[in-house]
Design an enzyme around this catalytic site. Structure first.
Site, short mmCIF file in Angstrom:
data_model
loop_
_atom_site.label_atom_id
_atom_site.label_comp_id
_atom_site.label_asym_id
_atom_site.label_seq_id
_atom_site.Cartn_x
_atom_site.Cartn_y
_atom_site.Cartn_z
N ASP A 1 9.24 -6.25 -0.21
CA ASP A 1 9.48 -6.04 -1.64
C ASP A 1 8.80 -7.18 -2.39
O ASP A 1 9.09 -8.35 -2.12
CB ASP A 1 11.00 -6.05 -1.90
CG ASP A 1 11.34 -5.57 -3.32
OD1 ASP A 1 10.56 -5.86 -4.25
OD2 ASP A 1 12.39 -4.93 -3.47
N ASN B 1 -1.12 -3.86 -8.13
CA ASN B 1 -0.89 -2.46 -8.55
C ASN B 1 0.57 -2.07 -8.70
O ASN B 1 0.89 -1.16 -9.46
CB ASN B 1 -1.56 -1.56 -7.48
CG ASN B 1 -1.10 -0.12 -7.55
OD1 ASN B 1 -1.42 0.60 -8.49
ND2 ASN B 1 -0.34 0.31 -6.55
N SER C 1 -2.46 -1.79 -15.30
CA SER C 1 -1.51 -1.73 -16.41
C SER C 1 -1.26 -0.26 -16.73
O SER C 1 -1.12 0.57 -15.82
CB SER C 1 -2.05 -2.52 -17.62
OG SER C 1 -1.14 -2.47 -18.68
N SER C 2 -1.27 0.11 -18.01
CA SER C 2 -1.00 1.50 -18.41
C SER C 2 -1.30 1.62 -19.89
O SER C 2 -1.21 0.63 -20.63
CB SER C 2 0.48 1.83 -18.17
OG SER C 2 0.83 3.03 -18.83
N TYR D 1 9.02 -1.09 -19.84
CA TYR D 1 7.77 -0.84 -19.09
C TYR D 1 6.56 -1.10 -19.99
O TYR D 1 5.62 -1.82 -19.61
CB TYR D 1 7.80 0.61 -18.61
CG TYR D 1 6.56 1.11 -17.89
CD1 TYR D 1 6.32 0.75 -16.56
CD2 TYR D 1 5.66 1.96 -18.53
CE1 TYR D 1 5.20 1.24 -15.89
CE2 TYR D 1 4.54 2.45 -17.87
CZ TYR D 1 4.31 2.09 -16.56
OH TYR D 1 3.21 2.57 -15.89
N LYS E 1 3.81 -4.08 -19.54
CA LYS E 1 2.40 -3.72 -19.32
C LYS E 1 1.52 -4.36 -20.39
O LYS E 1 0.37 -4.73 -20.12
CB LYS E 1 2.24 -2.20 -19.32
CG LYS E 1 2.86 -1.50 -18.10
CD LYS E 1 2.15 -1.89 -16.81
CE LYS E 1 2.47 -0.92 -15.68
NZ LYS E 1 1.85 -1.35 -14.41
N1 LIG Z 1 1.14 7.59 -12.26
C1 LIG Z 1 0.79 7.44 -13.54
O1 LIG Z 1 0.71 8.41 -14.32
C2 LIG Z 1 0.46 6.06 -14.07
C3 LIG Z 1 0.04 5.95 -15.40
C4 LIG Z 1 -0.27 4.70 -15.91
C5 LIG Z 1 -0.16 3.58 -15.12
N2 LIG Z 1 0.26 3.70 -13.83
C6 LIG Z 1 0.36 2.47 -13.04
O2 LIG Z 1 -0.33 2.63 -11.83
C7 LIG Z 1 0.31 1.85 -10.80
C8 LIG Z 1 0.65 2.76 -9.62
O3 LIG Z 1 1.44 3.83 -10.10
P1 LIG Z 1 1.82 5.08 -9.16
O4 LIG Z 1 2.15 6.19 -10.08
O5 LIG Z 1 0.81 5.25 -8.10
O6 LIG Z 1 3.20 4.50 -8.53
P2 LIG Z 1 4.06 5.03 -7.29
O7 LIG Z 1 3.70 6.42 -6.93
O8 LIG Z 1 5.48 4.73 -7.61
O9 LIG Z 1 3.57 4.07 -6.09
C9 LIG Z 1 3.84 2.71 -6.18
C10 LIG Z 1 3.44 2.04 -4.88
O10 LIG Z 1 3.98 0.70 -4.92
C11 LIG Z 1 4.98 0.54 -3.89
N3 LIG Z 1 6.08 -0.24 -4.47
C12 LIG Z 1 6.87 0.10 -5.53
N4 LIG Z 1 7.75 -0.89 -5.78
C13 LIG Z 1 7.51 -1.88 -4.86
C14 LIG Z 1 8.07 -3.14 -4.62
N5 LIG Z 1 9.10 -3.61 -5.35
N6 LIG Z 1 7.58 -3.90 -3.60
C15 LIG Z 1 6.54 -3.44 -2.83
N7 LIG Z 1 5.95 -2.25 -3.04
C16 LIG Z 1 6.43 -1.46 -4.04
C17 LIG Z 1 5.38 1.96 -3.51
O11 LIG Z 1 5.90 2.06 -2.20
P3 LIG Z 1 7.49 1.91 -1.94
O12 LIG Z 1 8.21 2.75 -2.95
O13 LIG Z 1 7.67 2.36 -0.52
O14 LIG Z 1 7.80 0.46 -2.10
C18 LIG Z 1 4.03 2.67 -3.64
O15 LIG Z 1 3.21 2.37 -2.53
C19 LIG Z 1 1.54 1.22 -11.46
O16 LIG Z 1 1.24 -0.08 -11.90
C20 LIG Z 1 1.78 2.14 -12.67
O17 LIG Z 1 2.48 1.48 -13.71
C21 LIG Z 1 0.57 4.91 -13.29
#
Ligand SMILES: NC(=O)c1ccc[n+]([C@@H]2O[C@H](COP(=O)([O-])OP(=O)(O)OC[C@H]3O[C@@H](n4cnc5c(N)ncnc54)[C@H](OP(=O)(O)O)[C@@H]3O)[C@@H](O)[C@H]2O)c1
Length: 255
Positions: A64, A91, A138-139, A154, A158
């Site tokens: 974590d 990330n 970021s986002s 959030y 960001k």
């Molecule tokens: N998806 C979108 O639409 C979107 C839009 C704008 C920005 N973003 C940004 O893009 C990035 C990735 O987003 P995503 O949608 O791909 O997220 P996600 O599907 O929730 O994946 C997050 C990854 O980080 C790991 N993780 C989460 N919390 C953790 C912790 N405390 N310690 C270690 N590992 C952790 C997760 O695995 P575990 O849960 O197993 O730990 C997973 O591998 C983030 O910064 C998010 O804010 C995403």
């Protein structure tokens, strides 16, 4: 175009699914060596099998990032495993539900402090890296003011990350370290946030698809390709940039 990533040593936090996984996929395809982490062992093991099956050299650890001692030790271990760190992609994010002081503190820990922790620990390694660079994910939530209530913290964190990256860019350029930000818009993938919204609230999903000028959600690969390009030596004269990969969702001229 050769991104010159062959043999580069890359740390990507949160690589087991979603955007992080797509970013690792791209680095592996470019011949880089990667260390990644996530909390869940099952997802991480499955991803490691896929990357190694594709011929990639990828190290992984379940931890974590909010656990300061474990996270810092892992970054040093990643440097030891790979023989250094050239690129850091920070990330991880976890959207937290809440409204009280504990929620603000947790959000600060998850969406801001752990990024600063990653930089602090990786910096000595990056300083002796080859074409070193840092990418923060970021986002567009960092600039939107019409976010749902549970995205208040959030969006604030960001936004802080974008300013932090800009200040780092100014400070670290003298060491030859470039610092840039990727700000994705709504990104859809199976098992992700927008997939859950698609099932629970199709109207909100469709409204989000209308927000980008391109009229749809993005894919993790579309974010990952830009992130890997920006991180690579092919972007050697680019630092302090916040690159929106949002299909034109934020409708402002980007001076
Ligand atoms: N998806 C979108 O639409 C979107 C839009 C704008 C920005 N973003 C940004 O893009 C990035 C990735 O987003 P995503 O949608 O791909 O997220 P996600 O599907 O929730 O994946 C997050 C990854 O980080 C790991 N993780 C989460 N919390 C953790 C912790 N405390 N310690 C270690 N590992 C952790 C997760 O695995 P575990 O849960 O197993 O730990 C997973 O591998 C983030 O910064 C998010 O804010 C995403």
């Amino acid at each position: 175009m050769d991104l010159n990533l062959e043999g580069k040593k890359v740390v990507v936090t949160g690589g087991s699914r979603g955007l992080g996984r797509a970013i690792v996929d791209q680095f592996v395809a470019e011949g880089a060596e990667v260390s990644t982490c996530a909390r869940g062992e099952t997802g991480l093991s499955e991803a490691l099998r896929a990357w190694r099956g594709a011929g990639g050299t990828v190290h992984g650890a379940a931890l974590d990032v909010r656990d300061s001692a474990a996270f810092r030790a892992w970054i040093d271990q990643a440097a030891a495993d790979m023989g250094g760190i050239d690129i850091l992609v920070s990330n991880v994010s976890t959207r937290l539900q809440g409204s009280d002081e504990a929620w603000w503190r947790e959000s600060f820990e998850t969406d801001f402090l752990q990024h600063a922790r990653a930089v602090e620990q990786a910096l000595p390694h990056l300083k002796s890296g080859r074409s070193p660079s840092i990418i923060f994910i970021s986002s567009i939530a960092s600039v939107l003011t019409n976010l749902p209530p549970d995205e208040l913290a959030y969006g604030v964190m960001k936004a802080g990350l974008v300013n932090y990256a800009g200040q780092l860019s100014a400070r670290l350029s003298r060491d030859g370290i470039r610092t840039n930000v990727i700000s994705p818009g709504p990104i859809h993938f199976e098992g992700g946030t927008w997939d859950a919204i698609r099932r629970a609230n199709p109207k909100l999903f469709e409204a989000a698809a209308r927000l980008p000028q391109l009229g749809r959600h993005g894919t993790p690969e579309e974010v990952a390709k830009s992130a890997v390009f920006l991180a690579s030596p092919a972007s050697s004269y680019t630092t302090g940039v916040n690159l929106r990969i949002d299909g034109g969702a934020v409708r402002t001229a980007n001076f």
